[in-house]
Design an enzyme around this catalytic site. Structure first.
Site, PDB file in Angstrom:
ATOM      1  N   LYS A  23      -7.786   6.652  -2.758  1.00 42.26           N
ATOM      2  CA  LYS A  23      -7.361   5.250  -2.870  1.00 42.26           C
ATOM      3  C   LYS A  23      -8.546   4.330  -2.611  1.00 42.26           C
ATOM      4  CE  LYS A  23      -3.006   3.269  -1.388  1.00 42.26           C
ATOM      5  NZ  LYS A  23      -2.077   3.179  -0.254  1.00 42.26           N
TER       6      LYS A  23
HETATM    7  O1  G3P Z   1       2.234   0.882  -0.121  1.00 42.99           O
HETATM    8  C1  G3P Z   1       1.578  -0.113   0.593  1.00 42.99           C
HETATM    9  C2  G3P Z   1       2.303  -0.338   1.852  1.00 42.99           C
HETATM   10  O2  G3P Z   1       1.898   0.555   2.828  1.00 42.99           O
HETATM   11  C3  G3P Z   1       2.253  -1.723   2.356  1.00 42.99           C
HETATM   12  O3  G3P Z   1       3.524  -2.028   2.746  1.00 42.99           O
HETATM   13  O4  G3P Z   1       5.226  -3.269   3.954  1.00 42.99           O
HETATM   14  O5  G3P Z   1       2.884  -3.144   4.861  1.00 42.99           O
HETATM   15  O6  G3P Z   1       3.394  -4.501   2.841  1.00 42.99           O
HETATM   16  P1  G3P Z   1       3.773  -3.308   3.641  1.00 42.99           P
END
Ligand code: G3P
Length: 229
Positions: free
Chosen positions: A92
């Site tokens: 990534k």
């Molecule tokens: O897939 C990306 C994720 O880990 C971010 O999620 O909820 O932290 O925006 P969030």
């Protein structure tokens, strides 16, 4: 996974590095892969190589592992090391100038790259042109700042289809079952979600009510006739 029309069905990835969550969800037979990020890896407390290796033993599918270098040379070096951990590792890289440069270099070496932190269709175009294997538009974080995050997934779907880009669209930062449904409606190839969201997909009060009724009707006849006999 092929669907009934011979096309590809939406894939479910778990957005976690937690081994217990991965074991539990894998047992349901619906997990196609895993996404991690530095926050999720740090939460588990083990070095990334070790944690990713353990994840690869649980889930047989694409496992995204993120670089932490900020410069392209550093990302390429880290990306090569991460890719060596297991054949299923997808490196990534962030959607920065250096990240796109590293994506291009790693992709040319045959290393699969998931370009993360995508917040615009223009960024998604850059990732596809650099040869990314996956693009990760962050839906929830766009919602957080007052945009309609899912519109980004819809736009990328149209743009990639226009030009037949092979880069897979992974709807990320999904926070609820509705996000998962909308990602599938938008035609995302992959929806990645926290364990909590995957677990919530099962829930419907009419399912619970229906089971209660079926089993109580069954019990009334068969349990009572057994008891009578
Ligand atoms: O897939 C990306 C994720 O880990 C971010 O999620 O909820 O932290 O925006 P969030």
């Amino acid at each position: 996974m092929l669907n009934w029309l011979g096309g590809f069905a939406v894939k479910f990835f778990l957005d976690t590095a937690n081994l217990d969550e991965l074991k539990k969800a894998t047992a349901w037979g619906v997990v196609d892969g895993v996404t991690t990020n530095p926050t999720l890896i740090a939460r588990e407390g083990r070095p990334i190589e070790e944690q990713i290796r353990l994840i690869c033993e649980i889930v047989d599918g694409d496992i995204s592992a993120e670089v932490v270098a900020r410069d392209a040379a550093g990302m390429v070096k880290e990306g090569r090391e991460l890719a060596r951990i297991h054949k299923n590792v997808v490196v990534k890289c962030p959607l920065t100038r250096d990240g796109i440069r590293a994506t291009s270099a790693l992709s040319k070496e045959g290393i699969r790259v998931n370009v993360t932190l995508c917040f615009s269709p223009a960024q998604a175009l850059l990732a596809a042109k650099a040869g990314a294997y996956i693009i990760s538009p962050f839906v929830g974080r766009l919602d957080d700042v007052g945009a309609i995050g899912m519109d980004l997934v819809r736009d990328i779907t149209v743009i990639y289809r226009n030009y037949d880009f092979k880069t897979q669209i992974l709807a990320a930062s999904l926070r609820s079952p509705i996000h998962v449904i909308e990602a599938a409606l938008a035609g995302a190839h992959i929806a990645t979600m926290p364990f909590k969201v995957l677990d919530m997909l099962f829930n419907h009060p009419l399912t619970d009510k229906g089971i209660e009724q079926f089993l109580s009707d069954w019990e009334k006849v068969f349990h009572e006739s057994h008891a009578a006999g």
